[in-house]
Design an enzyme around this catalytic site. Structure first.
Site, PDB file in Angstrom:
ATOM      1  N   ASP A  38       2.479  47.054  -5.164  1.00 54.98           N
ATOM      2  CA  ASP A  38       1.060  46.853  -4.853  1.00 54.98           C
ATOM      3  C   ASP A  38       0.146  47.589  -5.814  1.00 54.98           C
ATOM      4  OD1 ASP A  38       2.645  46.518  -2.207  1.00 54.98           O
ATOM      5  OD2 ASP A  38       0.762  45.401  -2.010  1.00 54.98           O
TER       6      ASP A  38
ATOM      7  N   GLY B 265       0.387  40.445   0.351  1.00 50.86           N
ATOM      8  CA  GLY B 265       1.035  40.479  -0.955  1.00 50.86           C
ATOM      9  C   GLY B 265      -0.042  40.679  -2.012  1.00 50.86           C
TER      10      GLY B 265
HETATM   11  O1  MRU Z   1       1.680  44.632   3.419  1.00 50.20           O
HETATM   12  P1  MRU Z   1       2.015  43.499   2.500  1.00 50.20           P
HETATM   13  O2  MRU Z   1       2.853  42.438   3.142  1.00 50.20           O
HETATM   14  O3  MRU Z   1       0.795  42.946   1.814  1.00 50.20           O
HETATM   15  O4  MRU Z   1       2.926  44.178   1.377  1.00 50.20           O
HETATM   16  C1  MRU Z   1       3.430  43.391   0.329  1.00 50.20           C
HETATM   17  C2  MRU Z   1       4.306  44.157  -0.582  1.00 50.20           C
HETATM   18  O5  MRU Z   1       4.542  45.330  -0.410  1.00 50.20           O
HETATM   19  C3  MRU Z   1       4.818  43.426  -1.791  1.00 50.20           C
HETATM   20  O6  MRU Z   1       6.059  43.939  -2.178  1.00 50.20           O
HETATM   21  C4  MRU Z   1       3.823  43.620  -2.947  1.00 50.20           C
HETATM   22  O7  MRU Z   1       2.545  43.223  -2.550  1.00 50.20           O
HETATM   23  C5  MRU Z   1       4.217  42.871  -4.146  1.00 50.20           C
HETATM   24  S1  MRU Z   1       3.886  41.139  -3.938  1.00 50.20           S
HETATM   25  C6  MRU Z   1       4.310  40.244  -5.277  1.00 50.20           C
END
Ligand code: MRU
Length: 371
Positions: free
Chosen positions: A244, A54
């Site tokens: 992200d 995240g």
């Molecule tokens: O691969 P991840 O689990 O790190 O991806 C997370 C996401 O895509 C979330 O939607 C994004 O980081 C926003 S978190 C507030």
């Protein structure tokens, strides 16, 4: 937010004042385990292995990774090498680069003897700021949910679809996309969340469902390809996702599959909002599809699935025909034209250069430098 009624953050300094504790998210939802990070290498590995994940939490962990590095060796050489190691862990979430550059600009001008304490202080501030930012996102997004609730028959829930986990487990607390949902729920506005399972790593099924369940928020987990059908049948009032990296022009990069939800939302006149803290905005980029680096992860995440069997044993099994090639793009980009609005700590804006610049005038590029 709460686990079994106890308020918990996702990252904190342990009682020894030096090591850093995180929730091991690879074990959820089957076990709640704390993992101790002893040094910068363990912090980097935790980000790579998605023990923590995240965008905001990746940034916070990297900040504490720098602090752990300074506790071991506060030389300028180690500062630079540790920042390089951390920045190479995951390419897409820009919060990582943001947090490292915050730590760098705080530490590089200090004498070595002062760096360790300053690093722990700044990392803790980054965490506290994240909590405040996300609470503001919640307050700013709450009105959207309340407006929809006001148009519905009394007591009927507002149906919100979300993708991946942009909840408190993805941040230090509150989450981004979930923050307005938690606030609406706390204030007595009936909500129901459609949780995309989010293949291949199932962050929706494993993490979002877990946290909504612990907060008592009504929700239903759906396979990723269900959202379009629900939207066609009037069962989704609002989509809220996280991101992200969002460009200065409002293109939104988020977990793979987000773009397809935005297309379905547009075809069905369902508002599609993205919740984000300002450190997720990359003011250097103008074209998300062309410029944002998309992480490609191991094919094992696609060809294998982990779950718990009836006797309580956690098992990983193959789900793809042996020998078939697989592809694992971790993120995609939703162009700004498909985004109804961005919910930030400074307010809600149009997903456009002007909309973002109005909320963050000090950080937006001056007109002459715009691409
Ligand atoms: O691969 P991840 O689990 O790190 O991806 C997370 C996401 O895509 C979330 O939607 C994004 O980081 C926003 S978190 C507030």
């Amino acid at each position: 937010m709460k686990i079994d009624g106890n308020s918990t953050r996702t990252i904190w300094v342990a009682d020894d004042g030096r090591t850093v504790d995180v929730i091991d998210q690879t074990k959820l939802p089957f076990a709640f385990e704390i993992l101790k990070l002893n040094d910068v290498e363990e912090a980097a590995a935790a980000i790579e292995r998605m023990v923590v994940r995240g965008a905001p939490l990746i940034g916070a962990t990297a900040a504490f990774g720098v602090a752990l590095a300074m506790a071991d060796d506060s030389s300028s050489e180690n500062l630079a090498a540790s920042c390089d190691r951390l920045i190479g862990t995951r390419p897409t979430a820009v919060n990582l680069r943001w947090a490292i550059s915050e730590m760098m600009s705080c530490l590089e001008r200090l004498p070595e003897a002062e760096r360790k304490d300053a690093a722990y202080r700044r990392a803790a501030e980054i965490c506290d700021e994240d909590v405040e930012i996300n609470a503001s996102i919640g307050r700013n997004g709450l009105g959207l949910i309340q407006q929809i609730a006001a148009r519905k028959p009394p007591g009927e829930p507002v149906n919100i679809l979300t993708h991946c986990n942009a909840g408190w487990l993805a941040a230090v607390d509150w989450g981004t996309a979930t923050s307005p949902i938690y606030m609406a729920h706390d204030q007595g506005t009936p909500v129901h969340v459609w949780v995309d399972e989010t293949r291949p790593r199932n962050q929706g099924a494993s993490l979002t469902a877990y946290e909504l369940g612990h907060e008592g928020v009504p929700h239903t987990v759906i396979p990723d390809n269900t959202g379009g059908h629900l939207m066609q049948h009037g069962q989704v009032d609002l989509v809220i996702t996280g991101t992200d990296r969002t460009t200065a022009t409002g293109d939104v990069c988020n977990k793979i599959g987000t773009y397809l939800k935005a297309l379905a939302a547009r075809d069905n006149d369902v508002p599609f909002y993205v919740a984000l803290p300002s450190p997720t905005i990359d003011f250097t980029l103008s074209n998300g599809v062309e410029e944002i680096p998309i992480e490609q992860r191991s094919g094992d995440e696609v060809s294998k699935m982990t779950g718990v069997s009836e006797d309580g044993t956690v098992r990983t099994v193959d789900i793809v025909s042996r020998g078939s090639p697989v592809a694992n793009y971790a993120f995609d980009v939703t162009p700004a034209r498909l985004v109804t609005g961005l919910i930030t700590e400074a307010g809600i804006c149009e997903a456009s250069r002007d909309g973002i610049a109005e909320l963050f005038p000090d950080r937006a590029a001056p007109a002459g430098r715009r691409k």
